[in-house]
Design a protein around this motif. Structure first.
Motif, PDB file in Angstrom:
ATOM      1  N   GLU A 178       0.841  -1.191   0.000  1.00  0.00           N
ATOM      2  CA  GLU A 178       0.000   0.000   0.000  1.00  0.00           C
ATOM      3  C   GLU A 178       0.880   1.246   0.000  1.00  0.00           C
ATOM      4  O   GLU A 178       1.957   1.265   0.584  1.00  0.00           O
ATOM      5  CB  GLU A 178      -0.963  -0.011   1.181  1.00  0.00           C
ATOM      6  CG  GLU A 178      -2.124  -0.963   0.967  1.00  0.00           C
ATOM      7  CD  GLU A 178      -3.184  -0.881   2.051  1.00  0.00           C
ATOM      8  OE1 GLU A 178      -3.087  -0.039   2.961  1.00  0.00           O
ATOM      9  OE2 GLU A 178      -4.136  -1.679   1.971  1.00  0.00           O
ATOM     10  N   GLY A 179       0.425   2.283  -0.687  1.00  0.00           N
ATOM     11  CA  GLY A 179       1.204   3.499  -0.864  1.00  0.00           C
ATOM     12  C   GLY A 179       1.784   3.581  -2.264  1.00  0.00           C
ATOM     13  O   GLY A 179       2.313   4.607  -2.679  1.00  0.00           O
ATOM     14  N   LYS A 180       1.689   2.470  -2.994  1.00  0.00           N
ATOM     15  CA  LYS A 180       2.134   2.415  -4.389  1.00  0.00           C
ATOM     16  C   LYS A 180       1.051   1.716  -5.201  1.00  0.00           C
ATOM     17  O   LYS A 180       0.288   0.913  -4.659  1.00  0.00           O
ATOM     18  CB  LYS A 180       3.438   1.630  -4.521  1.00  0.00           C
ATOM     19  CG  LYS A 180       4.625   2.292  -3.878  1.00  0.00           C
ATOM     20  CD  LYS A 180       5.886   1.522  -4.167  1.00  0.00           C
ATOM     21  CE  LYS A 180       7.060   2.278  -3.568  1.00  0.00           C
ATOM     22  NZ  LYS A 180       8.146   2.428  -4.504  1.00  0.00           N
ATOM     23  N   LEU A 181       1.005   2.019  -6.493  1.00  0.00           N
ATOM     24  CA  LEU A 181       0.158   1.231  -7.373  1.00  0.00           C
ATOM     25  C   LEU A 181       0.744  -0.175  -7.409  1.00  0.00           C
ATOM     26  O   LEU A 181       1.965  -0.340  -7.308  1.00  0.00           O
ATOM     27  CB  LEU A 181       0.167   1.812  -8.788  1.00  0.00           C
ATOM     28  CG  LEU A 181      -1.094   2.548  -9.248  1.00  0.00           C
ATOM     29  CD1 LEU A 181      -1.395   3.728  -8.376  1.00  0.00           C
ATOM     30  CD2 LEU A 181      -0.993   2.923 -10.688  1.00  0.00           C
ATOM     31  N   VAL A 182      -0.106  -1.166  -7.539  1.00  0.00           N
ATOM     32  CA  VAL A 182       0.357  -2.551  -7.604  1.00  0.00           C
ATOM     33  C   VAL A 182      -0.184  -3.176  -8.885  1.00  0.00           C
ATOM     34  O   VAL A 182      -1.394  -3.240  -9.091  1.00  0.00           O
ATOM     35  CB  VAL A 182      -0.119  -3.363  -6.376  1.00  0.00           C
ATOM     36  CG1 VAL A 182       0.364  -4.806  -6.470  1.00  0.00           C
ATOM     37  CG2 VAL A 182       0.362  -2.726  -5.082  1.00  0.00           C
ATOM     38  N   LEU A 202      -4.035  -2.378  -8.774  1.00  0.00           N
ATOM     39  CA  LEU A 202      -4.569  -1.852  -7.528  1.00  0.00           C
ATOM     40  C   LEU A 202      -4.073  -0.428  -7.338  1.00  0.00           C
ATOM     41  O   LEU A 202      -2.951  -0.101  -7.712  1.00  0.00           O
ATOM     42  CB  LEU A 202      -4.101  -2.689  -6.330  1.00  0.00           C
ATOM     43  CG  LEU A 202      -4.377  -4.191  -6.357  1.00  0.00           C
ATOM     44  CD1 LEU A 202      -3.820  -4.839  -5.091  1.00  0.00           C
ATOM     45  CD2 LEU A 202      -5.856  -4.474  -6.500  1.00  0.00           C
ATOM     46  N   ASP A 203      -4.903   0.410  -6.705  1.00  0.00           N
ATOM     47  CA  ASP A 203      -4.465   1.777  -6.422  1.00  0.00           C
ATOM     48  C   ASP A 203      -3.592   1.802  -5.176  1.00  0.00           C
ATOM     49  O   ASP A 203      -3.320   0.759  -4.570  1.00  0.00           O
ATOM     50  CB  ASP A 203      -5.645   2.743  -6.330  1.00  0.00           C
ATOM     51  CG  ASP A 203      -6.515   2.565  -5.090  1.00  0.00           C
ATOM     52  OD1 ASP A 203      -6.134   1.839  -4.138  1.00  0.00           O
ATOM     53  OD2 ASP A 203      -7.600   3.174  -5.056  1.00  0.00           O
ATOM     54  N   LYS A 204      -3.163   2.977  -4.786  1.00  0.00           N
ATOM     55  CA  LYS A 204      -2.221   3.116  -3.673  1.00  0.00           C
ATOM     56  C   LYS A 204      -2.827   2.753  -2.325  1.00  0.00           C
ATOM     57  O   LYS A 204      -2.101   2.568  -1.349  1.00  0.00           O
ATOM     58  CB  LYS A 204      -1.663   4.541  -3.641  1.00  0.00           C
ATOM     59  CG  LYS A 204      -0.792   4.847  -4.845  1.00  0.00           C
ATOM     60  CD  LYS A 204      -0.274   6.260  -4.824  1.00  0.00           C
ATOM     61  CE  LYS A 204       0.575   6.533  -6.050  1.00  0.00           C
ATOM     62  NZ  LYS A 204       1.162   7.867  -6.034  1.00  0.00           N
ATOM     63  N   LYS A 205      -4.147   2.629  -2.280  1.00  0.00           N
ATOM     64  CA  LYS A 205      -4.812   2.226  -1.038  1.00  0.00           C
ATOM     65  C   LYS A 205      -5.225   0.759  -1.072  1.00  0.00           C
ATOM     66  O   LYS A 205      -5.861   0.270  -0.144  1.00  0.00           O
ATOM     67  CB  LYS A 205      -6.038   3.112  -0.798  1.00  0.00           C
ATOM     68  CG  LYS A 205      -5.669   4.558  -0.539  1.00  0.00           C
ATOM     69  CD  LYS A 205      -6.910   5.391  -0.288  1.00  0.00           C
ATOM     70  CE  LYS A 205      -6.524   6.841  -0.045  1.00  0.00           C
ATOM     71  NZ  LYS A 205      -7.708   7.685   0.128  1.00  0.00           N
TER      72      LYS A 205
END
Length: 161
Positions: free
Chosen positions: A47-51, A133-136
């Motif tokens: 989390e905190g980065k795009l995955v 996935l987004d950063k959250k």
């Protein structure tokens, strides 16, 4: 007889697809997999980065053909706010580890390790499959473009990368 089979197949496909609900925006549970050394890795760790998740297997020809493009994308975006995660669905961990070594794959190489809730949630019935996935940790795209497709870079730009 052929028409009956075709109509039956179309009907079954319709019912399957009509019951499918996209997990976009859903992050009720991020999943835990095993890395090459057997350590548990939770997608929440990213989390905190795009995955960008690559679901693949060592025996899958189309998956293996995406590896050079995936390596290029990983290199191009290595200093950006994105992490690349490859999740193998191989039954044999030895086959998975062997292919990781043979193809000189780096980064986040994970194994499904009987975590079928992941494949069920995303209704993964064929591979390769890519998920963003987004950063959250929310699902942006549950059927993201392949690394070889130019539309991947557009999608990444649209999401701040």
């Amino acid at each position: 007889m052929k028409k009956l089979f075709t109509w039956s197949l179309l009907l079954i496909t319709y019912f399957i697809l009509s019951s499918y609900t996209s997990p976009k925006g859903d992050k009720d549970k991020l999943y835990v997999f095993e890395n090459l050394s057997g350590k548990k890795v939770d997608l929440k760790d990213f989390e905190g980065k795009l995955v960008y998740i690559d679901v693949w297997a060592s025996w899958c020809g189309p998956c293996l053909r995406e590896i050079p493009s995936l390596k290029e994308i990983e290199e191009e975006y290595k200093d950006k706010d994105i992490v690349f995660v490859s999740v193998s669905v191989d039954q044999s961990k030895d086959a998975w580890k062997g292919m990781v070594k043979k193809k000189e794959l780096h980064g986040n190489q994970l194994h499904l390790a009987n975590n079928f809730s992941f494949t069920e949630k995303f209704q993964i019935s064929s591979i390769p499959r890519f998920i963003l996935l987004d950063k959250k940790g929310n699902v942006i795209e549950d059927n993201a473009p392949r690394p070889s497709e130019a539309s991947l870079k557009t999608l990444l730009q649209e999401n701040g990368i």
